[in-house]
Scaffold this active site. Structure first.
Site, mmCIF file in Angstrom:
data_model
loop_
_atom_site.group_PDB
_atom_site.id
_atom_site.type_symbol
_atom_site.label_atom_id
_atom_site.label_comp_id
_atom_site.label_asym_id
_atom_site.label_seq_id
_atom_site.Cartn_x
_atom_site.Cartn_y
_atom_site.Cartn_z
ATOM 1 C CB SER A 128 -0.852 -0.017 1.264
ATOM 2 O OG SER A 128 -1.354 1.272 1.545
ATOM 3 C CD GLU A 130 -2.184 5.182 4.738
ATOM 4 O OE1 GLU A 130 -1.861 5.226 5.932
ATOM 5 O OE2 GLU A 130 -2.567 6.186 4.111
ATOM 6 C CE1 TYR A 152 -4.170 -1.750 5.486
ATOM 7 C CE2 TYR A 152 -3.049 0.264 4.818
ATOM 8 C CZ TYR A 152 -3.663 -0.934 4.489
ATOM 9 O OH TYR A 152 -3.772 -1.296 3.174
HETATM 10 N N1 GDD Z 1 -12.412 7.303 6.062
HETATM 11 C C1 GDD Z 1 -12.482 8.610 6.245
HETATM 12 N N2 GDD Z 1 -13.593 9.163 6.813
HETATM 13 N N3 GDD Z 1 -11.437 9.372 5.854
HETATM 14 C C2 GDD Z 1 -11.531 10.709 6.014
HETATM 15 C C3 GDD Z 1 -12.665 11.323 6.583
HETATM 16 C C4 GDD Z 1 -13.749 10.500 7.022
HETATM 17 O O1 GDD Z 1 -14.755 10.953 7.525
HETATM 18 N N4 GDD Z 1 -12.454 12.673 6.588
HETATM 19 C C5 GDD Z 1 -11.264 12.889 6.042
HETATM 20 N N5 GDD Z 1 -10.684 11.706 5.688
HETATM 21 C C6 GDD Z 1 -9.343 11.541 5.127
HETATM 22 C C7 GDD Z 1 -8.452 10.586 5.908
HETATM 23 O O2 GDD Z 1 -7.948 11.236 7.070
HETATM 24 C C8 GDD Z 1 -7.409 10.260 4.865
HETATM 25 O O3 GDD Z 1 -6.424 11.258 4.845
HETATM 26 C C9 GDD Z 1 -8.194 10.321 3.535
HETATM 27 O O4 GDD Z 1 -9.436 10.951 3.841
HETATM 28 C C10 GDD Z 1 -8.448 8.965 2.904
HETATM 29 O O5 GDD Z 1 -8.986 8.104 3.883
HETATM 30 P P1 GDD Z 1 -9.581 6.649 3.494
HETATM 31 O O6 GDD Z 1 -10.538 6.765 2.393
HETATM 32 O O7 GDD Z 1 -10.056 6.037 4.766
HETATM 33 O O8 GDD Z 1 -8.336 5.866 2.877
HETATM 34 P P2 GDD Z 1 -6.791 5.801 3.323
HETATM 35 O O9 GDD Z 1 -6.018 6.678 2.395
HETATM 36 O O10 GDD Z 1 -6.628 6.009 4.767
HETATM 37 O O11 GDD Z 1 -6.452 4.269 3.026
HETATM 38 C C11 GDD Z 1 -6.883 3.623 1.823
HETATM 39 O O12 GDD Z 1 -5.866 3.682 0.850
HETATM 40 C C12 GDD Z 1 -4.686 2.941 1.149
HETATM 41 C C13 GDD Z 1 -3.710 3.141 -0.007
HETATM 42 O O13 GDD Z 1 -3.063 4.369 0.163
HETATM 43 C C14 GDD Z 1 -7.249 2.174 2.166
HETATM 44 O O14 GDD Z 1 -7.866 1.583 1.052
HETATM 45 C C15 GDD Z 1 -6.026 1.370 2.525
HETATM 46 O O15 GDD Z 1 -6.393 0.003 2.729
HETATM 47 C C16 GDD Z 1 -5.033 1.476 1.354
HETATM 48 O O16 GDD Z 1 -3.900 0.713 1.625
#
Ligand code: GDD
Length: 349
Positions: A128, A130, A152
């Site tokens: 990822s 991440e 994670y």
């Molecule tokens: N989920 C979520 N909910 N995220 C929020 C929110 C909210 O209400 N508000 C802001 N965000 C911001 C998070 O702080 C983060 O910076 C961004 O939106 C994306 O969050 P997510 O959609 O939860 O995904 P992620 O980037 O943390 O992780 C995803 O991508 C990774 C690859 O970079 C996941 O799919 C991981 O499993 C994957 O590895």
């Protein structure tokens, strides 16, 4: 004889797209599912319901070495795609231990079972972006050092190095995909993109009155999951195993995603959005943008869906999914058009 593939995490977003892709290529596709999914198929297997007659499913858990060993011992797979994981970053702050257990040990168990059984399967590990976390350079590429910012991210770095170590120490064909965020209509509702497109659709249809989010300034490189599973497959078709970044090379903020999603239903996101501290993370990944030159050059991979196309598809799918609640399905049947046409008309208003 068809080629055979095993997908862990087949009920997830990526697993369902990959299963479709491999079936289309003529593979015999097997998947591991947790016992609880077999007991509640309607609830847990929604994404693969349309594929079920063509899949071979096996009950297994990432927490159980014997369950994985048994499946690998009973089948001579050509390819193994290890996608199963606790994949929600925010949850990993709540329960880092179960995230580490599933993601690190699960990967280790699979690799160890393959080694023990002298499996000839080619192995794909879902790494990822991440892992880059507090990024050391922009854009991020395969050589960029890792600095994970969550349990994670740490679990994925461990899985990635376990994969690399099995390649280097035992000569196994193991690849690590460093995939940037990838989304689509099958995305879980806890992730920010689906949370936004679902809210835009609900608000448009009068089913909700606000959207609460955390950090609006975080930037991500968002692609389409259907594009990204093609890259997974291509990685395992090369002469030599290797690791690849898979990304679009574009970055957008959460705020921009909101703007576009609400525009799609002719609303101004600023009228509906509230920031809420509950969704802030203890440590944030501020900016991700990938350089996928290596995947482009060596795998011939390029993404097909644009950022705008992704947002549009997700909003429209959510409108369509929610439409039955407004009885648009029945209305569509009466007026002889499809619910998606009606949803489309709702967007245009
Ligand atoms: N989920 C979520 N909910 N995220 C929020 C929110 C909210 O209400 N508000 C802001 N965000 C911001 C998070 O702080 C983060 O910076 C961004 O939106 C994306 O969050 P997510 O959609 O939860 O995904 P992620 O980037 O943390 O992780 C995803 O991508 C990774 C690859 O970079 C996941 O799919 C991981 O499993 C994957 O590895």
């Amino acid at each position: 004889m068809p080629r055979t593939a095993l997908i862990t995490g087949i009920t997830g977003q990526d697993g369902s797209h990959l299963a479709e892709h491999l079936l289309g290529l003529g593979y015999e596709v097997h998947g591991t599912v947790r016992r609880v999914a077999l007991e509640q198929p309607m609830h847990r297997m929604g994404r693969i319901a349309h594929l079920l007659p063509r899949l071979k499913l096996h009950a297994a858990s990432l927490e159980s070495y014997p369950s994985l060993f048994r499946i690998l011992g009973a089948h001579d797979f050509d390819e193994i795609y290890h996608l199963a994981a606790q994949s929600f970053v925010a949850e990993s702050f709540e329960d880092g231990f179960s995230t580490m257990n599933a993601n690190v040990n699960g990967t280790h168990y699979l690799l160890a079972a393959m080694r023990e059984l002298k499996s000839r399967a080619r192995f794909y590990f879902a790494g990822s972006s991440e892992m880059f976390g507090k990024v050391r350079e922009t854009p991020q590429r395969e050589s960029t050092p890792f600095h994970p910012r969550s349990p994670y991210g740490i679990s994925k770095v461990s899985g990635f190095f376990l994969t690399m170590n099995h390649r280097e120490a035992y000569g196994m064909y193991c690849c690590g995909g460093i995939l940037f965020n990838h989304e689509g209509p099958r995305r879980g509702h806890e992730f920010v993109t689906r949370k936004i497109t679902g809210a835009a659709a609900r608000i448009k249809l009068g089913l909700a009155g606000e959207l609460r989010l955390g950090n609006l300034d975080a930037r991500r490189d968002w692609g389409h999951a259907a594009d990204y599973v093609r890259a997974m497959h291509l990685m395992l078709q090369q002469d030599e195993p290797d690791d690849y970044v898979v990304a679009t090379g574009e970055t957008h903020s959460v705020r921009e995603f909101c703007e576009l999603a609400f525009q799609e239903v002719n609303l101004d996101y600023r009228d509906w959005l509230k920031t809420d501290e509950r969704y802030l993370r203890p440590a944030e990944v501020d900016l991700l943008v990938g350089d996928a030159s290596k995947a482009r050059e060596r795998l011939g991979w390029t993404p097909r869906v644009s950022f705008a196309g992704l947002v549009r598809e997700m909003v429209r799918a959510d409108l369509e999914e929610l439409s039955p609640k407004l009885d648009l399905g029945a209305l569509a049947a009466r007026v002889g058009t499809s619910a998606s046409r009606i949803a489309e008309a709702a967007c245009a208003r």
